[in-house]
Design a protein around this motif. Structure first.
Motif, PDB file in Angstrom:
ATOM      1  N   ARG A  45       0.839  -1.192   0.000  1.00  0.00           N
ATOM      2  CA  ARG A  45       0.000   0.000   0.000  1.00  0.00           C
ATOM      3  C   ARG A  45       0.879   1.249   0.000  1.00  0.00           C
ATOM      4  NH1 ARG A  45      -4.412  -2.033   4.578  1.00  0.00           N
ATOM      5  NH2 ARG A  45      -5.396  -3.632   3.262  1.00  0.00           N
ATOM      6  N   THR A  46       1.356   1.635  -1.154  1.00  0.00           N
ATOM      7  CA  THR A  46       2.167   2.843  -1.265  1.00  0.00           C
ATOM      8  C   THR A  46       1.241   4.034  -1.495  1.00  0.00           C
ATOM      9  OG1 THR A  46       2.467   2.440  -3.631  1.00  0.00           O
ATOM     10  CG2 THR A  46       4.169   1.614  -2.144  1.00  0.00           C
ATOM     11  N   TYR A  47       1.618   5.163  -0.922  1.00  0.00           N
ATOM     12  CA  TYR A  47       0.760   6.338  -1.037  1.00  0.00           C
ATOM     13  C   TYR A  47       1.582   7.611  -0.954  1.00  0.00           C
ATOM     14  CZ  TYR A  47       1.236   7.569   3.909  1.00  0.00           C
ATOM     15  OH  TYR A  47       1.745   7.957   5.130  1.00  0.00           O
ATOM     16  N   ALA A  48       0.962   8.701  -1.387  1.00  0.00           N
ATOM     17  CA  ALA A  48       1.509  10.051  -1.219  1.00  0.00           C
ATOM     18  C   ALA A  48       0.343  10.966  -0.882  1.00  0.00           C
ATOM     19  CB  ALA A  48       2.202  10.519  -2.490  1.00  0.00           C
ATOM     20  N   PHE A  49       0.635  12.006  -0.123  1.00  0.00           N
ATOM     21  CA  PHE A  49      -0.402  12.983   0.176  1.00  0.00           C
ATOM     22  C   PHE A  49      -0.589  13.913  -1.016  1.00  0.00           C
ATOM     23  CE2 PHE A  49       0.810  11.911   4.582  1.00  0.00           C
ATOM     24  CZ  PHE A  49      -0.452  11.639   5.085  1.00  0.00           C
ATOM     25  N   THR A  50      -1.829  14.314  -1.238  1.00  0.00           N
ATOM     26  CA  THR A  50      -2.145  15.239  -2.310  1.00  0.00           C
ATOM     27  C   THR A  50      -2.748  16.507  -1.716  1.00  0.00           C
ATOM     28  OG1 THR A  50      -3.378  15.518  -4.385  1.00  0.00           O
ATOM     29  CG2 THR A  50      -4.441  14.231  -2.656  1.00  0.00           C
ATOM     30  N   TYR A  87      -1.677   5.039  -4.254  1.00  0.00           N
ATOM     31  CA  TYR A  87      -2.812   5.803  -3.737  1.00  0.00           C
ATOM     32  C   TYR A  87      -2.402   7.241  -3.448  1.00  0.00           C
ATOM     33  CZ  TYR A  87      -4.716   1.139  -2.889  1.00  0.00           C
ATOM     34  OH  TYR A  87      -5.158  -0.155  -3.033  1.00  0.00           O
ATOM     35  N   LEU A  88      -3.376   8.129  -3.560  1.00  0.00           N
ATOM     36  CA  LEU A  88      -3.229   9.510  -3.118  1.00  0.00           C
ATOM     37  C   LEU A  88      -4.170   9.736  -1.942  1.00  0.00           C
ATOM     38  CD1 LEU A  88      -3.126  11.420  -6.534  1.00  0.00           C
ATOM     39  CD2 LEU A  88      -1.194  10.718  -5.098  1.00  0.00           C
ATOM     40  N   VAL A  89      -3.639  10.351  -0.896  1.00  0.00           N
ATOM     41  CA  VAL A  89      -4.408  10.589   0.326  1.00  0.00           C
ATOM     42  C   VAL A  89      -4.599  12.091   0.502  1.00  0.00           C
ATOM     43  CG1 VAL A  89      -4.476  10.298   2.831  1.00  0.00           C
ATOM     44  CG2 VAL A  89      -3.493   8.492   1.382  1.00  0.00           C
ATOM     45  N   GLY A  90      -5.839  12.514   0.548  1.00  0.00           N
ATOM     46  CA  GLY A  90      -6.147  13.924   0.772  1.00  0.00           C
ATOM     47  C   GLY A  90      -6.842  14.124   2.106  1.00  0.00           C
ATOM     48  N   LEU A  91      -6.499  15.221   2.780  1.00  0.00           N
ATOM     49  CA  LEU A  91      -7.069  15.524   4.087  1.00  0.00           C
ATOM     50  C   LEU A  91      -7.951  16.759   4.011  1.00  0.00           C
ATOM     51  CD1 LEU A  91      -3.989  15.039   6.470  1.00  0.00           C
ATOM     52  CD2 LEU A  91      -5.575  13.318   5.576  1.00  0.00           C
ATOM     53  N   SER A  92      -9.018  16.742   4.773  1.00  0.00           N
ATOM     54  CA  SER A  92      -9.837  17.931   5.002  1.00  0.00           C
ATOM     55  C   SER A  92     -10.065  18.021   6.500  1.00  0.00           C
ATOM     56  CB  SER A  92     -11.152  17.856   4.228  1.00  0.00           C
ATOM     57  OG  SER A  92     -11.828  16.648   4.488  1.00  0.00           O
ATOM     58  N   TYR A  93     -10.206  19.230   7.021  1.00  0.00           N
ATOM     59  CA  TYR A  93     -10.289  19.384   8.459  1.00  0.00           C
ATOM     60  C   TYR A  93     -10.918  20.724   8.790  1.00  0.00           C
ATOM     61  CZ  TYR A  93      -5.974  21.890   7.372  1.00  0.00           C
ATOM     62  OH  TYR A  93      -5.039  22.728   6.797  1.00  0.00           O
ATOM     63  N   LEU A 144     -13.247  18.241  13.224  1.00  0.00           N
ATOM     64  CA  LEU A 144     -13.558  17.389  12.083  1.00  0.00           C
ATOM     65  C   LEU A 144     -12.296  17.050  11.305  1.00  0.00           C
ATOM     66  CD1 LEU A 144     -16.059  16.241  10.467  1.00  0.00           C
ATOM     67  CD2 LEU A 144     -15.849  18.287   9.039  1.00  0.00           C
ATOM     68  N   LEU A 145     -12.182  15.770  10.927  1.00  0.00           N
ATOM     69  CA  LEU A 145     -11.103  15.320  10.044  1.00  0.00           C
ATOM     70  C   LEU A 145     -11.695  14.390   8.995  1.00  0.00           C
ATOM     71  CD1 LEU A 145      -8.107  14.860   9.190  1.00  0.00           C
ATOM     72  CD2 LEU A 145      -8.089  12.938  10.810  1.00  0.00           C
ATOM     73  N   GLY A 146     -11.371  14.633   7.735  1.00  0.00           N
ATOM     74  CA  GLY A 146     -11.750  13.739   6.650  1.00  0.00           C
ATOM     75  C   GLY A 146     -10.497  13.187   5.975  1.00  0.00           C
ATOM     76  N   VAL A 147     -10.499  11.888   5.691  1.00  0.00           N
ATOM     77  CA  VAL A 147      -9.392  11.235   4.986  1.00  0.00           C
ATOM     78  C   VAL A 147      -9.964  10.581   3.727  1.00  0.00           C
ATOM     79  CG1 VAL A 147      -7.533   9.531   5.100  1.00  0.00           C
ATOM     80  CG2 VAL A 147      -8.182  10.808   7.161  1.00  0.00           C
ATOM     81  N   ARG A 148      -9.484  11.001   2.584  1.00  0.00           N
ATOM     82  CA  ARG A 148      -9.990  10.503   1.297  1.00  0.00           C
ATOM     83  C   ARG A 148      -8.851   9.836   0.534  1.00  0.00           C
ATOM     84  NH1 ARG A 148     -10.846  12.884  -4.100  1.00  0.00           N
ATOM     85  NH2 ARG A 148     -12.728  11.949  -5.038  1.00  0.00           N
ATOM     86  N   ILE A 149      -9.052   8.576   0.155  1.00  0.00           N
ATOM     87  CA  ILE A 149      -8.023   7.811  -0.551  1.00  0.00           C
ATOM     88  C   ILE A 149      -8.521   7.515  -1.960  1.00  0.00           C
ATOM     89  CG2 ILE A 149      -6.623   5.711  -0.552  1.00  0.00           C
ATOM     90  CD1 ILE A 149      -6.988   5.535   2.447  1.00  0.00           C
ATOM     91  N   THR A 150      -7.706   7.866  -2.954  1.00  0.00           N
ATOM     92  CA  THR A 150      -8.037   7.604  -4.350  1.00  0.00           C
ATOM     93  C   THR A 150      -6.899   6.850  -5.016  1.00  0.00           C
ATOM     94  OG1 THR A 150      -7.113   9.733  -5.042  1.00  0.00           O
ATOM     95  CG2 THR A 150      -9.467   9.678  -4.539  1.00  0.00           C
ATOM     96  N   GLU A 151      -7.204   6.145  -6.096  1.00  0.00           N
ATOM     97  CA  GLU A 151      -6.164   5.510  -6.905  1.00  0.00           C
ATOM     98  C   GLU A 151      -5.503   6.569  -7.773  1.00  0.00           C
ATOM     99  OE1 GLU A 151      -8.178   2.441  -9.062  1.00  0.00           O
ATOM    100  OE2 GLU A 151      -8.010   0.997  -7.407  1.00  0.00           O
ATOM    101  N   ARG A 152      -4.180   6.605  -7.746  1.00  0.00           N
ATOM    102  CA  ARG A 152      -3.474   7.674  -8.457  1.00  0.00           C
ATOM    103  C   ARG A 152      -3.688   7.609  -9.968  1.00  0.00           C
ATOM    104  NH1 ARG A 152       1.203   8.018 -11.178  1.00  0.00           N
ATOM    105  NH2 ARG A 152       1.775   5.883 -10.612  1.00  0.00           N
ATOM    106  N   THR A 153      -3.655   6.422 -10.534  1.00  0.00           N
ATOM    107  CA  THR A 153      -3.705   6.304 -11.987  1.00  0.00           C
ATOM    108  C   THR A 153      -5.105   6.515 -12.555  1.00  0.00           C
ATOM    109  OG1 THR A 153      -3.942   3.901 -11.784  1.00  0.00           O
ATOM    110  CG2 THR A 153      -1.707   4.782 -12.063  1.00  0.00           C
TER     111      THR A 153
END
Length: 229
Positions: A45-50, A87-93, A144-153
């Motif tokens: 599970r490799t990821y980077a923050f976006t 994966y790309l991980v985006g945060l909202s807060y 509030l914290l939101g964590v959203r994971i998307t497939e990069r490709t």
């Protein structure tokens, strides 16, 4: 989901009670809502923050990313360069403040001492008596914290989880470890699941390693978190 005024008033009243009892509270309680299309077939599970373009140099967001990265690591997530990430991980807060008013009784004693009552009952049969009620106002903060994971490709969203708690803590920074741990405590949750996570405080006021998950239920539609810029 739009909350009607009576539901919101009840929620704030419960939060106010939490503030009143905060001196003896030893847990942080967080509601977690998840929507998932996670297949669980990936070995690595490799990821980077976006980030959005206007968040590139946001120090607050960098701080929260480190907190979330610590909670992703136990679930076999490994942070890599964006070009190699699956994966790309985006945060909202965000944080919102409200004032709630609670009616509290006021007592008076019509029988000034000295006098003696029954054993272990210094008031005896005389009082004190409730003289009425006064309204006391208290600040309530919702974190509030939101964590959203998307497939990069492909850009496909595979996981979206929101953690929310309320209380007398006015700092989102101090609340973030509890939000992040709660959001990822039982990864991956099924689609449309709501549960409550209780994390005990340690002696220094930080979060401990013990996590209790209760009240798993299908999710109602939840409003998305708004990023703070």
């Amino acid at each position: 989901m739009k909350i009607d005024r009576w539901t919101r008033r009840a929620t704030l009243s419960l939060a106010a009670l939490t503030v009143l009892l905060s001196g003896c509270t030893t847990y942080v309680t967080t509601q977690v809502t998840a929507f998932s299309d996670w297949n669980g077939s990936d070995a690595t599970r490799t990821y980077a923050f976006t980030r959005a373009a206007d968040q590139k140099n946001n120090l607050e967001l960098s701080t929260y990313e480190r907190v979330v990265a610590n909670e992703l690591a136990p679930h076999a997530f490994r942070q890599v360069d964006a070009a190699q990430a699956r994966y790309l991980v985006g945060l909202s807060y965000g944080i919102r403040s409200d004032m709630v008013t609670v009616a509290e009784p006021v007592y008076y004693n019509p029988w000034p001492g000295p006098y003696w009552g029954r054993p272990f009952d210094p008031w005896g049969p005389w009082g004190p008596y409730p003289a009425g009620y006064v309204n006391q106002s208290y600040p309530i903060y919702t974190h509030l914290l939101g964590v959203r994971i998307t497939e990069r490709t492909t850009g496909k969203e595979v996981y979206n989880v929101t953690a929310r708690n309320s209380g007398g803590e006015s700092s989102l920074v101090r609340s973030m470890p509890y939000l992040a741990r709660s959001a990822l405590a039982d990864f991956p949750l099924g689609n449309g699941v709501v549960h409550t996570v209780k994390i005990p405080l340690d002696q220094n006021g930080g979060s401990s390693n013990e996590v209790a998950v209760t009240g798993v239920a299908p999710a109602a539609p939840a409003s998305g978190a708004k990023a703070v810029q």
